[in-house]
Design a protein around this motif. Sequence first.
Motif, PDB file in Angstrom:
ATOM      1  N   GLY A  99       0.758  -1.263   0.014  1.00 14.98           N
ATOM      2  CA  GLY A  99      -0.047   0.011   0.378  1.00 14.98           C
ATOM      3  C   GLY A  99       0.694   1.304  -0.204  1.00 14.98           C
ATOM      4  N   GLY A 100       1.981   1.221   0.478  1.00 12.67           N
ATOM      5  CA  GLY A 100       2.927   2.189   0.482  1.00 12.67           C
ATOM      6  C   GLY A 100       3.347   2.735  -0.967  1.00 12.67           C
ATOM      7  N   ALA A 101       3.438   1.656  -1.780  1.00 18.10           N
ATOM      8  CA  ALA A 101       4.056   1.738  -3.106  1.00 18.10           C
ATOM      9  C   ALA A 101       2.560   2.641  -3.847  1.00 18.10           C
ATOM     10  N   VAL A 102       1.568   2.078  -3.557  1.00 17.51           N
ATOM     11  CA  VAL A 102       0.155   2.210  -4.213  1.00 17.51           C
ATOM     12  C   VAL A 102       0.261   3.926  -3.649  1.00 17.51           C
ATOM     13  N   ALA A 103       0.309   4.147  -2.658  1.00 18.44           N
ATOM     14  CA  ALA A 103       0.146   5.648  -2.080  1.00 18.44           C
ATOM     15  C   ALA A 103       1.098   6.596  -2.892  1.00 18.44           C
ATOM     16  N   VAL A 104       2.492   6.068  -3.108  1.00 12.54           N
ATOM     17  CA  VAL A 104       3.293   7.002  -3.839  1.00 12.54           C
ATOM     18  C   VAL A 104       2.903   7.005  -5.385  1.00 12.54           C
ATOM     19  N   GLU A 105       2.019   5.903  -5.996  1.00 17.23           N
ATOM     20  CA  GLU A 105       1.784   6.127  -7.319  1.00 17.23           C
ATOM     21  C   GLU A 105       0.483   7.120  -7.310  1.00 17.23           C
ATOM     22  N   LEU A 109      -0.342  10.073  -9.884  1.00 23.64           N
ATOM     23  CA  LEU A 109      -1.477  10.259 -10.738  1.00 23.64           C
ATOM     24  C   LEU A 109      -2.316  11.390 -10.294  1.00 23.64           C
ATOM     25  N   LEU A 110      -2.500  11.639  -8.857  1.00 24.47           N
ATOM     26  CA  LEU A 110      -3.197  12.857  -8.674  1.00 24.47           C
ATOM     27  C   LEU A 110      -2.401  13.801  -8.095  1.00 24.47           C
ATOM     28  N   PRO A 111      -1.562  14.588  -8.675  1.00 21.89           N
ATOM     29  CA  PRO A 111      -0.780  15.608  -8.091  1.00 21.89           C
ATOM     30  C   PRO A 111      -1.199  16.781  -7.335  1.00 21.89           C
ATOM     31  N   ASP A 112      -2.579  16.981  -7.945  1.00 19.61           N
ATOM     32  CA  ASP A 112      -3.291  18.351  -7.190  1.00 19.61           C
ATOM     33  C   ASP A 112      -4.100  17.699  -6.255  1.00 19.61           C
ATOM     34  N   THR A 113      -4.177  16.279  -6.025  1.00 18.31           N
ATOM     35  CA  THR A 113      -5.208  15.916  -5.070  1.00 18.31           C
ATOM     36  C   THR A 113      -4.367  15.506  -3.640  1.00 18.31           C
ATOM     37  N   VAL A 114      -3.215  14.461  -3.994  1.00 22.64           N
ATOM     38  CA  VAL A 114      -2.615  14.037  -2.829  1.00 22.64           C
ATOM     39  C   VAL A 114      -1.576  15.180  -2.445  1.00 22.64           C
ATOM     40  N   THR A 115      -1.566  15.478  -0.866  1.00 22.38           N
ATOM     41  CA  THR A 115      -0.954  16.403  -0.390  1.00 22.38           C
ATOM     42  C   THR A 115       0.519  15.778   0.147  1.00 22.38           C
ATOM     43  N   ARG A 116       0.428  14.572   0.575  1.00 22.14           N
ATOM     44  CA  ARG A 116       1.517  14.052   1.520  1.00 22.14           C
ATOM     45  C   ARG A 116       1.278  12.468   1.182  1.00 22.14           C
ATOM     46  N   VAL A 117       2.483  11.671   1.463  1.00 24.61           N
ATOM     47  CA  VAL A 117       2.534  10.221   1.398  1.00 24.61           C
ATOM     48  C   VAL A 117       2.904   9.755   2.489  1.00 24.61           C
ATOM     49  N   ILE A 118       2.333   8.913   3.346  1.00 26.20           N
ATOM     50  CA  ILE A 118       2.848   8.184   4.660  1.00 26.20           C
ATOM     51  C   ILE A 118       3.079   6.607   4.335  1.00 26.20           C
ATOM     52  N   ALA A 119       4.036   6.126   4.322  1.00 27.84           N
ATOM     53  CA  ALA A 119       4.476   4.781   4.107  1.00 27.84           C
ATOM     54  C   ALA A 119       4.830   4.201   5.438  1.00 27.84           C
ATOM     55  N   LEU A 120       4.071   2.984   5.786  1.00 30.50           N
ATOM     56  CA  LEU A 120       4.013   2.488   7.017  1.00 30.50           C
ATOM     57  C   LEU A 120       4.778   0.793   6.781  1.00 30.50           C
ATOM     58  N   TRP A 194       7.727  -2.630 -10.379  1.00 30.75           N
ATOM     59  CA  TRP A 194       7.511  -1.168 -10.315  1.00 30.75           C
ATOM     60  C   TRP A 194       8.747  -0.481  -9.934  1.00 30.75           C
ATOM     61  N   ASP A 195       8.818   0.565 -10.660  1.00 31.74           N
ATOM     62  CA  ASP A 195       9.987   1.493 -10.737  1.00 31.74           C
ATOM     63  C   ASP A 195       9.846   2.734  -9.680  1.00 31.74           C
ATOM     64  N   MET A 196      10.094   2.274  -8.386  1.00 31.73           N
ATOM     65  CA  MET A 196      10.042   3.299  -7.243  1.00 31.73           C
ATOM     66  C   MET A 196      10.857   4.523  -7.528  1.00 31.73           C
ATOM     67  N   ASP A 197      12.018   4.393  -8.217  1.00 33.67           N
ATOM     68  CA  ASP A 197      12.880   5.703  -8.120  1.00 33.67           C
ATOM     69  C   ASP A 197      12.355   6.328  -9.170  1.00 33.67           C
ATOM     70  N   ALA A 198      11.812   6.181 -10.253  1.00 35.76           N
ATOM     71  CA  ALA A 198      10.924   6.926 -11.472  1.00 35.76           C
ATOM     72  C   ALA A 198       9.944   7.430 -10.412  1.00 35.76           C
ATOM     73  N   ALA A 199       9.288   7.089 -10.017  1.00 28.75           N
ATOM     74  CA  ALA A 199       7.864   7.593  -8.990  1.00 28.75           C
ATOM     75  C   ALA A 199       8.295   8.637  -8.224  1.00 28.75           C
ATOM     76  N   LEU A 200       9.604   8.311  -7.282  1.00 28.66           N
ATOM     77  CA  LEU A 200       9.935   9.360  -6.642  1.00 28.66           C
ATOM     78  C   LEU A 200      10.401  10.726  -7.203  1.00 28.66           C
ATOM     79  N   ARG A 201      10.938  10.476  -8.420  1.00 27.05           N
ATOM     80  CA  ARG A 201      11.676  11.419  -9.014  1.00 27.05           C
ATOM     81  C   ARG A 201      10.454  12.323  -9.619  1.00 27.05           C
TER      82      ARG A 201
END
Length: 256
Positions: A99-105, A109-120, A194-201
């Motif tokens: 779910g942390g990966a899904v949260a980042v993605e 996908l929704l840069p104007d809606t998601v304000t912060r990501v919390i990974a547990l 999943w390419d996490m590095d690309a998503a984080l960039r």
Amino acid sequence: MNHETTRSDGTRIHYTATGSTDGPALTLIHGWGCDRGDFDTIVKHLPPEVRVLAVDLAEHGDSRSSRDTWTIEEFAGDVAAVLAAESVESTVVAGHSLGGAVAVETARLLPDTVTRVIALDALHYLGLFPAQSEEDVQALLQPFREDFTGAMRGMVEAGSPEGTDPSLVDSYIKKMGSVRQPAGLHALEGLARWDMDAALREIAQPVVLFAVRSIIAKEAIDRYGDRIRIELVDLGSHHFPVESPAETAKILADEL
């Protein structure tokens, strides 16, 4: 309250909505082989003014899908469908494990809606991140293809520090081992690809990771510490949100 929304491909996503519709929104995403019920006790400890949406990803919990694509991006589409159904304009998204990966993605996908990501306890497992080579993906999946329950036990035990209650370990293995197939195996494959590095960039939102101190590797801290705020916790095993719901609720509330 329990709700359902249907995506254009027929995927039916179930979710729970609680709290004030006028309060800050928090969207919760479970891990692989789990479901939104993992957050039930956490939600009870959150401030009542927080609007909480807890999502069952496709083929997890009550959600159903016959789709052919099982990527992290597609799971993010499940979350986006819930946010659209609830007309959410701004939310913090928190996810455990997969779910942390899904949260980042979802943030990508929704840069104007998601304000912060919390990974547990997510994002720091170097056997999954960054994207693995084809050879490594097949090596990861092979034990699950040959003996799913046995491979699941090994995965759960690897995320259970010394002193973890054996009955808890057994309960996680039983629950996760019953994930519907072939979606369960495909979801693990999607995570490994999943390419996490690309998503984080590509995301601008802040990302904070709450990682189990005795599990995270220093190599992961060194690799991602400049892109992710990493906070070490001593709240139990990889499944600490289930084991320490009050403390996890405080972590989440403090980040809103």
